[in-house]
Design a protein around this motif. Structure first.
Motif, mmCIF file in Angstrom:
data_model
loop_
_atom_site.group_PDB
_atom_site.id
_atom_site.type_symbol
_atom_site.label_atom_id
_atom_site.label_comp_id
_atom_site.label_asym_id
_atom_site.label_seq_id
_atom_site.Cartn_x
_atom_site.Cartn_y
_atom_site.Cartn_z
ATOM 1 N N VAL A 9 -60.770 -22.124 27.857
ATOM 2 C CA VAL A 9 -60.711 -22.467 29.281
ATOM 3 C C VAL A 9 -62.071 -22.287 29.932
ATOM 4 O O VAL A 9 -62.511 -23.128 30.721
ATOM 5 N N ALA A 10 -62.766 -21.175 29.597
ATOM 6 C CA ALA A 10 -64.084 -20.923 30.178
ATOM 7 C C ALA A 10 -65.073 -22.018 29.807
ATOM 8 O O ALA A 10 -65.860 -22.478 30.649
ATOM 9 N N ARG A 11 -65.039 -22.460 28.550
ATOM 10 C CA ARG A 11 -65.951 -23.533 28.129
ATOM 11 C C ARG A 11 -65.622 -24.842 28.836
ATOM 12 O O ARG A 11 -66.521 -25.593 29.221
ATOM 13 N N PHE A 12 -64.326 -25.129 29.012
ATOM 14 C CA PHE A 12 -63.923 -26.356 29.709
ATOM 15 C C PHE A 12 -64.406 -26.341 31.149
ATOM 16 O O PHE A 12 -64.992 -27.326 31.641
ATOM 17 N N VAL A 13 -64.194 -25.206 31.854
ATOM 18 C CA VAL A 13 -64.630 -25.101 33.247
ATOM 19 C C VAL A 13 -66.143 -25.193 33.339
ATOM 20 O O VAL A 13 -66.694 -25.839 34.252
ATOM 21 N N ASN A 14 -66.842 -24.585 32.399
ATOM 22 C CA ASN A 14 -68.297 -24.616 32.402
ATOM 23 C C ASN A 14 -68.824 -26.042 32.257
ATOM 24 O O ASN A 14 -69.757 -26.454 32.947
ATOM 25 N N ARG A 15 -68.208 -26.815 31.356
ATOM 26 C CA ARG A 15 -68.626 -28.215 31.174
ATOM 27 C C ARG A 15 -68.374 -29.021 32.442
ATOM 28 O O ARG A 15 -69.205 -29.840 32.857
ATOM 29 N N ARG A 16 -67.196 -28.803 33.086
ATOM 30 C CA ARG A 16 -66.889 -29.523 34.322
ATOM 31 C C ARG A 16 -67.884 -29.186 35.415
ATOM 32 O O ARG A 16 -68.331 -30.076 36.165
ATOM 33 N N MET A 17 -68.268 -27.915 35.542
ATOM 34 C CA MET A 17 -69.227 -27.501 36.554
ATOM 35 C C MET A 17 -70.597 -28.112 36.306
ATOM 36 O O MET A 17 -71.267 -28.575 37.238
ATOM 37 N N ARG A 18 -71.033 -28.137 35.049
ATOM 38 C CA ARG A 18 -72.335 -28.735 34.743
ATOM 39 C C ARG A 18 -72.348 -30.219 35.085
ATOM 40 O O ARG A 18 -73.332 -30.736 35.635
ATOM 41 N N ARG A 19 -71.255 -30.914 34.756
ATOM 42 C CA ARG A 19 -71.188 -32.347 35.073
ATOM 43 C C ARG A 19 -71.209 -32.573 36.580
ATOM 44 O O ARG A 19 -71.877 -33.486 37.078
ATOM 45 N N TYR A 20 -70.481 -31.722 37.323
ATOM 46 C CA TYR A 20 -70.438 -31.869 38.787
ATOM 47 C C TYR A 20 -71.825 -31.715 39.396
ATOM 48 O O TYR A 20 -72.270 -32.552 40.194
ATOM 49 N N TRP A 21 -72.539 -30.652 39.004
ATOM 50 C CA TRP A 21 -73.851 -30.420 39.600
ATOM 51 C C TRP A 21 -74.893 -31.409 39.101
ATOM 52 O O TRP A 21 -75.829 -31.750 39.831
ATOM 53 N N SER A 22 -74.722 -31.913 37.893
ATOM 54 C CA SER A 22 -75.628 -32.960 37.409
ATOM 55 C C SER A 22 -75.458 -34.225 38.229
ATOM 56 O O SER A 22 -76.448 -34.878 38.613
#
Length: 257
Positions: A9-22
């Motif tokens: 779950v942490a890795r999934f949320v981390n990927r979503r956050m990186r995509r959002y800020w990118s």
């Protein structure tokens, strides 16, 4: 299983956050000012949190690991040891106006003959890049009206198991002082009713402070070895601060002649 799920779950949320800020960064040149202002405030708050995490992680990961027994050992070493005061956190970190025969932990005892004790002894966390020991021991001496001051380290039973006259006991020390003084190390080996003693002066003028105790020059009865301890004797300690950053022991069989 719960830890695995949490990690996924942490890795999934981390990927979503990186995509959002990118995407936000890419769209910033054309974004509405009100949206850009909101994103800027959110980014600043996030950066503050990430900076705090990075600072704490760098500080902890840079420190020597608690419980570490890592240190260089000569080839052929058959026993080695770093005392608990330099290896792990003690229940009592320190004390002031220390009376003679006071113990810090289970292995270190302070001896002196002062009428009025103006001594402090405490454990401290090592933070230097060069430190291998997680902790150090600091001795502060103010007015000193006694004739002797020493730290006694009781070596574990394993140091005596299989001890022979052909052994060398090696002690390595990392020590800092406010001003020069002499420090002597005395190895004591009790065998039956007798105690063998070997005294060495620490070569504090050298980059590597190391002494060896050669048991070949003693009258050791190998069949009756009971215990072993080392006295660190401080000469002229008044108005000084001595910090022992690390203290390790090795037992090495001498090469056959």
């Amino acid at each position: 299983m719960a830890k695995v799920r949490k990690g996924l779950v942490a890795r999934f949320v981390n990927r979503r956050m990186r995509r959002y800020w990118s995407r936000a960064a890419a769209a910033a040149p054309e974004a509405e000012l009100s949206e850009l202002r909101r994103q800027r405030n959110a980014a600043r708050n996030l950066r503050h949190t990430l900076d705090e995490l990075t600072f704490q992680a760098d500080s902890r990961l840079a420190l020597p690991r608690i419980g570490s027994t890592t240190f260089p050992r000569p080839q052929g070493t058959d026993w080695s040891w770093r005392p608990q005061a330099w290896r792990g956190a003690l229940p009592v970190k320190g004390m002031a106006a220390v009376e003679s025969r006071t113990m810090l932990g289970d292995e270190v005892t302070l001896f002196h003959d002062c009428r009025i004790s103006e001594l402090t002894l405490r454990q401290l966390r090592n933070t230097r890049e060069a430190d291998l020991a997680p902790f150090g021991l600091r001795l502060d001496v103010f007015r000193f009206d006694g004739s002797f001051l020493s730290l006694v380290l009781n070596l574990p039973d394993a140091a005596c198991d299989g001890l022979r006259k052909r052994h060398l006991i090696r002690m390595d020390v990392i020590v800092e002082m406010e001003k020069p003084l002499e420090i002597f190390a005395r190895l004591n080996v009790r065998h039956g009713p007798n105690t063998e003693q070997i005294v060495r002066e620490l070569p504090l003028h050298e980059d590597k402070v190391m002494v060896e105790f050669d048991l070949a020059y003693t009258n050791l009865n190998e069949k009756r070895v009971e215990s072993m301890w080392v006295d660190l004797i401080f000469e002229g300690p008044e108005m000084n601060q001595v910090t022992i950053r690390d203290l390790t022991f090795c037992r090495v069989p001498r090469a056959e002649l």
